[in-house]
Design an enzyme around this catalytic site. Structure first.
Site, PDB file in Angstrom:
ATOM      1  N   GLY A 314       0.828  -1.203   0.000  1.00  0.00           N
ATOM      2  CA  GLY A 314       0.000   0.000   0.000  1.00  0.00           C
ATOM      3  C   GLY A 314       0.863   1.255   0.000  1.00  0.00           C
ATOM      4  O   GLY A 314       0.664   2.168  -0.800  1.00  0.00           O
ATOM      5  N   TRP A 316       3.848   1.579  -0.965  1.00  0.00           N
ATOM      6  CA  TRP A 316       4.571   1.729  -2.220  1.00  0.00           C
ATOM      7  C   TRP A 316       3.735   2.521  -3.238  1.00  0.00           C
ATOM      8  O   TRP A 316       4.264   3.314  -4.013  1.00  0.00           O
ATOM      9  CB  TRP A 316       4.937   0.352  -2.792  1.00  0.00           C
ATOM     10  CG  TRP A 316       5.429   0.467  -4.189  1.00  0.00           C
ATOM     11  CD1 TRP A 316       6.642   0.941  -4.590  1.00  0.00           C
ATOM     12  CD2 TRP A 316       4.709   0.164  -5.380  1.00  0.00           C
ATOM     13  NE1 TRP A 316       6.717   0.942  -5.964  1.00  0.00           N
ATOM     14  CE2 TRP A 316       5.545   0.470  -6.465  1.00  0.00           C
ATOM     15  CE3 TRP A 316       3.435  -0.341  -5.623  1.00  0.00           C
ATOM     16  CZ2 TRP A 316       5.141   0.285  -7.778  1.00  0.00           C
ATOM     17  CZ3 TRP A 316       3.027  -0.524  -6.924  1.00  0.00           C
ATOM     18  CH2 TRP A 316       3.881  -0.215  -7.993  1.00  0.00           C
ATOM     19  N   HIS A 317       2.407   2.320  -3.213  1.00  0.00           N
ATOM     20  CA  HIS A 317       1.558   3.078  -4.139  1.00  0.00           C
ATOM     21  C   HIS A 317       1.581   4.566  -3.823  1.00  0.00           C
ATOM     22  O   HIS A 317       1.374   5.406  -4.690  1.00  0.00           O
ATOM     23  CB  HIS A 317       0.109   2.575  -4.076  1.00  0.00           C
ATOM     24  CG  HIS A 317      -0.122   1.317  -4.859  1.00  0.00           C
ATOM     25  ND1 HIS A 317      -0.253   0.087  -4.273  1.00  0.00           N
ATOM     26  CD2 HIS A 317      -0.227   1.101  -6.189  1.00  0.00           C
ATOM     27  CE1 HIS A 317      -0.423  -0.825  -5.213  1.00  0.00           C
ATOM     28  NE2 HIS A 317      -0.408  -0.249  -6.386  1.00  0.00           N
ATOM     29  N   GLY A 318       1.807   4.907  -2.565  1.00  0.00           N
ATOM     30  CA  GLY A 318       1.867   6.316  -2.193  1.00  0.00           C
ATOM     31  C   GLY A 318       1.611   6.474  -0.711  1.00  0.00           C
ATOM     32  O   GLY A 318       1.014   5.605  -0.087  1.00  0.00           O
TER      33      GLY A 318
END
Lengths: 383, 84
Positions: A314, A316-318
């Site tokens: 999660g 890593w997505h932002g």
């Protein structure tokens, strides 16, 4: 130029892939031309963004140096946990700095492909530590990192698998079959991304943006479909282009909406990302925890492992609340699924019954769509 | 540690898989597909690798082989034998 995003790119790619086709038919190695082509496309994509290009070149040089130093230390001193951890942190540092700087609206280290490059560089460090990579061919490594079909957002290939394709000059017939399969995938991808994803997008724009129950329900069920057609379409085109360059890039989607449970879903959705996390986060955490006897019960360890794994995915997505919540949501679902499937006699008795599979599919489908609803940010907007 | 010939390795892997999968079908049908039959998941796979490490003394990394290269008892045994 936007890679795989506009006509200009497709015309250029169509023309520039012809020499590759000729080399392939002559059964010559494709990797030299492939590298030139990758550099050319990255220059075209970043020609109006000199800062991004500069960051990207520094980043590549930095990772190459790290990998080579780590490789030397590993072969001279053997596996040392402390050294390994330092190099993991060093390899991860640019991405972390970029993400945190982003929170303060600073554009440090911002270039479009930093995430996918970080996955690849980390994989190399992990596998050097595990003794799977013992030497570094700088040409192959650079080509692996900047291979233009997948550089933007995957599929995330693995370096040893990628390198095994490079020196494998295929017989002409085999190569032509690969090209045929590749062209078919590109066409399929075009339909997914530019027809189906656009159609669903229109539906969301006209029926799903007003707020209110009905509009939210439309949004809930169509956002996931949109993501799928857009991203699976891109992945198909990337894989197909890879084939033309003689690289059998791994699949990234496998009918994800037919999943019968959440575990099954993560073997079908963004497969290369989820398997990356499985191999380098979850499995390593589990093996360390079993060796060190950190937990009394394996299921407790596994539950924590799933939560950490998905939380990182999660993040890593932002670094936003929606992505954190999305990660925790899937971590929790995976942990509950594992406990239920390991403990429940009912599950073991009925898991192959048709009615059970249909019910399980229906539940999974709704859970998955709700997950995308969180991912989209809409859930936090309306509560 | 016992002598590591194929017979011993085979027996150790069968025992391990029986414990992990909770089913002795792995011994009777050594070509059964563990993934398709839903006998092994990501958690089980880490237990398998730890089991191989503890009982055979062979270290295998989770990313070393694809799951498809390790999806039947016979394939697992062959991969272990190759590395001894």
């Amino acid at each position: 130029m936007t890679l795989f995003g506009e006509l200009y790119f497709f015309v250029c790619a169509g023309v520039l892939l012809i020499p590759a086709l000729i080399l392939g038919c002559l059964q010559k190695p494709l990797k030299y031309y492939g590298l030139v082509l990758s550099v050319a496309f990255i220059l075209l994509a970043l020609k109006d963004e000199p800062a991004e290009l500069f960051y990207m070149m520094c980043y590549l040089a930095y990772q190459l140096v790290l990998i080579n130093i780590f490789l030397r230390l590993r072969s001279e001193k053997g596996a040392r946990k402390g050294i390994f951890r330092v190099f993991i942190l060093l390899s991860l540092a640019p991405l972390v700095i970029y993400k945190i700087a982003g929170l303060f609206a600073l554009r440090i280290l911002r270039f479009m492909v930093i995430s996918s490059l970080t996955f690849k560089a980390l994989q190399v460090i992990f596998e050097i530590e595990d003794g799977l990579i013992r030497e570094c061919d700088c040409f192959d490594l650079i080509y692996f990192l900047i291979f233009f079909p997948t550089v933007l957002s995957g599929p995330i290939d693995r370096s040893r698998r990628f390198a095994s394709d490079l020196d494998n000059a295929r017989p002409r017939e085999e190569y032509l079959e690969l090209v045929g399969a590749g062209l078919f995938k590109i066409c399929q991808g075009l339909v997914y991304k530019f027809v189906l994803a656009q159609a669903v997008f229109q539906a969301i724009t006209y029926l799903g943006m007003e707020g209110g129950l009905l509009s939210n329900v439309v949004y809930l069920y169509s956002y996931g479909l949109y993501l799928f057609f857009d991203f699976a379409g891109y992945s198909l085109m990337a894989i197909g282009t890879g084939y033309i360059l003689g690289v059998v890039t791994p699949e990234n989607f496998r009918e994800p909406f037919l999943s019968v449970d959440i575990r099954d879903f993560w073997d079908r959705w963004h497969i290369t990302l989820s398997h990356w996390f499985r191999d380098f986060v979850f499995s390593r955490f589990m093996m360390a925890s079993i060796r060190g006897r950190w937990f009394k019960s394996k299921l407790t360890g596994a539950s924590l492992g799933f939560m950490i794994n998905m939380l990182l995915m999660g993040l890593w997505h932002g670094l936003t609340a929606s992505y954190v919540l999305y990660g925790l949501y899937h971590g929790l679902l995976l942990a509950l699924t594992e406990i239920y499937q390991k403990k429940s006699k009912f599950y073991k008795k009925h898991k192959k019954d048709r009615w059970y599979l249909v019910a399980s599919w229906l539940v999974t489908f709704n859970l998955v769509m709700f997950g995308f609803f969180i991912f989209s940010g809409r859930l936090l907007e309306i509560i | 540690m016992e002598e590591r010939n194929e017979k011993n390795v085979r027996e150790v892997i069968y025992e391990l898989l029986e414990e992990i999968c909770g089913d002795d079908v792995v011994r009777h049908e050594p070509d059964i597909n563990l993934l398709e039959e839903d006998l092994i998941d990501s958690l089980d796979y880490t237990e398998l690798l730890i089991g191989i490490e503890e009982r055979i003394g062979l270290l295998m990394a989770p990313s070393e082989l694809t799951r498809e290269e390790m999806d039947t008892p016979n394939k697992i045994i062959a991969q272990v034998m190759k590395r001894l």
